[in-house]
Design an enzyme around this catalytic site. Structure first.
Site, mmCIF file in Angstrom:
data_model
loop_
_atom_site.group_PDB
_atom_site.id
_atom_site.type_symbol
_atom_site.label_atom_id
_atom_site.label_comp_id
_atom_site.label_asym_id
_atom_site.label_seq_id
_atom_site.Cartn_x
_atom_site.Cartn_y
_atom_site.Cartn_z
ATOM 1 N N TYR A 20 -2.481 -0.207 10.673
ATOM 2 C CA TYR A 20 -2.890 -1.435 10.615
ATOM 3 C C TYR A 20 -3.477 -1.963 12.068
ATOM 4 O O TYR A 20 -4.496 -2.608 12.186
ATOM 5 C CB TYR A 20 -1.824 -2.413 10.402
ATOM 6 C CG TYR A 20 -0.982 -1.965 8.988
ATOM 7 C CD1 TYR A 20 -1.774 -1.873 8.090
ATOM 8 C CD2 TYR A 20 0.210 -2.215 8.759
ATOM 9 C CE1 TYR A 20 -1.219 -1.488 6.789
ATOM 10 C CE2 TYR A 20 0.892 -1.841 7.769
ATOM 11 C CZ TYR A 20 0.183 -1.641 6.557
ATOM 12 O OH TYR A 20 0.639 -1.189 5.456
ATOM 13 N N ILE A 57 0.842 -1.205 0.007
ATOM 14 C CA ILE A 57 -0.017 0.111 -0.022
ATOM 15 C C ILE A 57 1.177 1.127 -0.040
ATOM 16 O O ILE A 57 1.959 1.094 0.544
ATOM 17 C CB ILE A 57 -0.777 0.044 1.235
ATOM 18 C CG1 ILE A 57 -1.724 1.564 1.233
ATOM 19 C CG2 ILE A 57 -0.187 -0.173 2.496
ATOM 20 C CD1 ILE A 57 -3.094 1.300 2.223
ATOM 21 N N ALA A 58 0.461 2.075 -0.826
ATOM 22 C CA ALA A 58 1.342 3.499 -0.837
ATOM 23 C C ALA A 58 0.533 4.432 -1.292
ATOM 24 O O ALA A 58 -0.341 4.379 -2.256
ATOM 25 C CB ALA A 58 2.466 3.418 -1.800
ATOM 26 N N VAL A 59 0.598 5.785 -0.569
ATOM 27 C CA VAL A 59 0.024 7.168 -0.929
ATOM 28 C C VAL A 59 1.049 7.958 -1.207
ATOM 29 O O VAL A 59 1.931 8.064 -0.373
ATOM 30 C CB VAL A 59 -0.929 7.247 0.174
ATOM 31 C CG1 VAL A 59 -1.587 8.594 -0.197
ATOM 32 C CG2 VAL A 59 -2.087 6.360 0.165
ATOM 33 N N GLU A 114 3.487 -7.802 6.098
ATOM 34 C CA GLU A 114 4.561 -7.510 7.017
ATOM 35 C C GLU A 114 4.695 -5.847 6.779
ATOM 36 O O GLU A 114 4.453 -5.211 5.740
ATOM 37 C CB GLU A 114 5.655 -8.234 6.141
ATOM 38 C CG GLU A 114 5.893 -9.474 6.361
ATOM 39 C CD GLU A 114 5.862 -10.534 5.274
ATOM 40 O OE1 GLU A 114 5.845 -9.885 4.123
ATOM 41 O OE2 GLU A 114 5.406 -11.710 5.499
ATOM 42 N N ASN A 137 8.378 1.699 10.604
ATOM 43 C CA ASN A 137 7.569 2.371 10.097
ATOM 44 C C ASN A 137 6.146 2.443 11.022
ATOM 45 O O ASN A 137 5.024 1.939 10.699
ATOM 46 C CB ASN A 137 7.290 1.503 8.768
ATOM 47 C CG ASN A 137 6.021 2.568 7.742
ATOM 48 O OD1 ASN A 137 5.471 3.394 8.313
ATOM 49 N ND2 ASN A 137 5.720 2.034 6.545
HETATM 50 C C1 LIG Z 1 1.047 4.233 5.404
HETATM 51 C C2 LIG Z 1 0.114 5.086 4.433
HETATM 52 C C3 LIG Z 1 -0.230 4.309 3.019
HETATM 53 C C4 LIG Z 1 -1.004 5.771 4.960
HETATM 54 O O1 LIG Z 1 -1.757 6.423 4.050
HETATM 55 P P1 LIG Z 1 -2.485 7.707 4.572
HETATM 56 O O2 LIG Z 1 -3.343 8.149 3.466
HETATM 57 O O3 LIG Z 1 -1.545 8.858 4.882
HETATM 58 O O4 LIG Z 1 -3.162 7.103 5.774
HETATM 59 P P2 LIG Z 1 -4.686 7.779 6.430
HETATM 60 O O5 LIG Z 1 -4.813 9.086 6.174
HETATM 61 O O6 LIG Z 1 -5.630 7.041 5.962
HETATM 62 O O7 LIG Z 1 -4.285 7.490 7.913
HETATM 63 C C5 LIG Z 1 -4.880 6.508 8.535
HETATM 64 C C6 LIG Z 1 -4.137 6.103 9.839
HETATM 65 O O8 LIG Z 1 -2.834 5.728 9.604
HETATM 66 C C7 LIG Z 1 -2.196 6.184 10.571
HETATM 67 N N1 LIG Z 1 -0.997 6.987 10.489
HETATM 68 C C8 LIG Z 1 -0.595 7.338 9.072
HETATM 69 N N2 LIG Z 1 0.340 8.064 8.933
HETATM 70 C C9 LIG Z 1 0.715 8.094 9.974
HETATM 71 C C10 LIG Z 1 1.920 8.942 10.667
HETATM 72 N N3 LIG Z 1 2.848 9.488 10.009
HETATM 73 N N4 LIG Z 1 2.132 8.750 12.091
HETATM 74 C C11 LIG Z 1 1.347 7.912 12.907
HETATM 75 N N5 LIG Z 1 0.311 7.548 12.339
HETATM 76 C C12 LIG Z 1 0.020 7.451 10.881
HETATM 77 C C13 LIG Z 1 -2.913 6.785 11.756
HETATM 78 O O9 LIG Z 1 -3.223 5.843 12.662
HETATM 79 C C14 LIG Z 1 -4.054 7.232 10.874
HETATM 80 O O10 LIG Z 1 -5.337 7.328 11.594
HETATM 81 P P3 LIG Z 1 -5.938 8.620 11.905
HETATM 82 O O11 LIG Z 1 -6.312 9.296 10.686
HETATM 83 O O12 LIG Z 1 -7.092 7.993 12.661
HETATM 84 O O13 LIG Z 1 -4.795 9.494 12.608
HETATM 85 C C15 LIG Z 1 0.949 6.126 3.790
HETATM 86 O O14 LIG Z 1 1.593 6.994 4.887
HETATM 87 C C16 LIG Z 1 2.127 5.753 2.975
HETATM 88 O O15 LIG Z 1 1.911 5.769 1.578
HETATM 89 N N6 LIG Z 1 3.357 5.498 3.602
HETATM 90 C C17 LIG Z 1 4.499 4.969 2.704
HETATM 91 C C18 LIG Z 1 4.464 3.986 2.246
HETATM 92 C C19 LIG Z 1 4.412 2.703 3.301
HETATM 93 O O16 LIG Z 1 4.760 2.949 4.524
HETATM 94 N N7 LIG Z 1 3.446 1.801 3.067
HETATM 95 C C20 LIG Z 1 3.176 0.578 4.108
HETATM 96 C C21 LIG Z 1 4.352 -0.389 3.601
HETATM 97 S S1 LIG Z 1 3.745 -1.770 4.786
#
Ligand SMILES: CC(C)(COP(=O)(O)OP(=O)(O)OC[C@H]1O[C@@H](n2cnc3c(N)ncnc32)[C@H](O)[C@@H]1OP(=O)(O)O)[C@@H](O)C(=O)NCCC(=O)NCCS
Length: 168
Positions: free
Chosen positions: A123, A77-79, A111, A116
């Site tokens: 999760y 998953i990535a954003v 995983e 991270n």
């Molecule tokens: C992980 C990822 C997909 C989350 O996407 P996002 O669109 O920012 O997520 P959301 O806005 O839906 O946030 C959902 C929850 O994630 C958690 N979260 C996301 N970013 C966070 C951060 N920087 N610190 C702490 N919690 C975080 C929080 O629990 C959040 O819940 P909340 O909105 O109630 O606070 C994004 O940060 C990403 O692409 N990261 C890089 C790639 C990666 O790490 N992928 C996962 C590989 S296992």
């Protein structure tokens, strides 16, 4: 910001790889690996495009589930950074879990890098629990992987009760 989610196709490979290689850098999937994922009948990938421009891909997520298998894996998953923190990651994950449930999956595994905490928080908030550590799983960085598991609740249905279902 609003996004549309749609099922990814092999034509999304360039856009998905552009995000994959910029976000994961040292442990990004190869183009060949991602091409295989997007074409695989066992894969279920979504891409997110902004409502204003459906040619831009700003996030993606993928599930792997073998036919009839009781378990599934969140593959990735990535954003994109500018789109984070607005609920897109949670929505992508929720859609993957809904698909897993539709396919009768009882457990979903993934995983995540030990370094991270943001992804781990996402999760955990969805009900995943950490069940194992794979030491130095992510190479070349030598970072541990946390293995996480979600027990998918079985769908519950019950006959409508004419008394209790009435709305006053
Ligand atoms: C992980 C990822 C997909 C989350 O996407 P996002 O669109 O920012 O997520 P959301 O806005 O839906 O946030 C959902 C929850 O994630 C958690 N979260 C996301 N970013 C966070 C951060 N920087 N610190 C702490 N919690 C975080 C929080 O629990 C959040 O819940 P909340 O909105 O109630 O606070 C994004 O940060 C990403 O692409 N990261 C890089 C790639 C990666 O790490 N992928 C996962 C590989 S296992």
């Amino acid at each position: 910001m609003t996004w549309r989610l749609r099922r990814a196709t092999p034509d999304d490979l360039d856009d998905v790889m552009a995000i994959e290689s910029s976000v994961f850098v040292t442990d990004a999937w190869s183009r060949e690996g991602m091409q295989h994922e997007l074409a695989s009948p066992d894969g279920w990938y979504l891409v997110a495009t902004p409502e204003s421009d459906d040619t831009l891909v700003e996030g993606y997520a993928g599930l792997q589930v073998l036919p009839g298998a009781p378990d599934a894996d969140v593959q990735t998953i990535a954003v994109l950074p500018h789109a984070r923190g607005r609920g897109l990651g949670r929505t992508l994950m929720t859609q993957l879990l809904n698909e897993a449930r539709r396919r009768g999956v009882r457990e979903v595994f993934l995983e995540v890098r030990a370094d991270n905490p943001g992804a781990q928080a996402l999760y955990l908030s969805l009900g995943f629990e950490q069940i194992a550590v794979r030491p130095r799983y992510y190479m070349p960085d030598g970072v541990d992987a946390f293995v996480m598991r979600l027990a998918v609740p079985a769908p519950t249905t019950r006959p409508a009760d004419s008394e209790s279902e009435q709305i006053a």
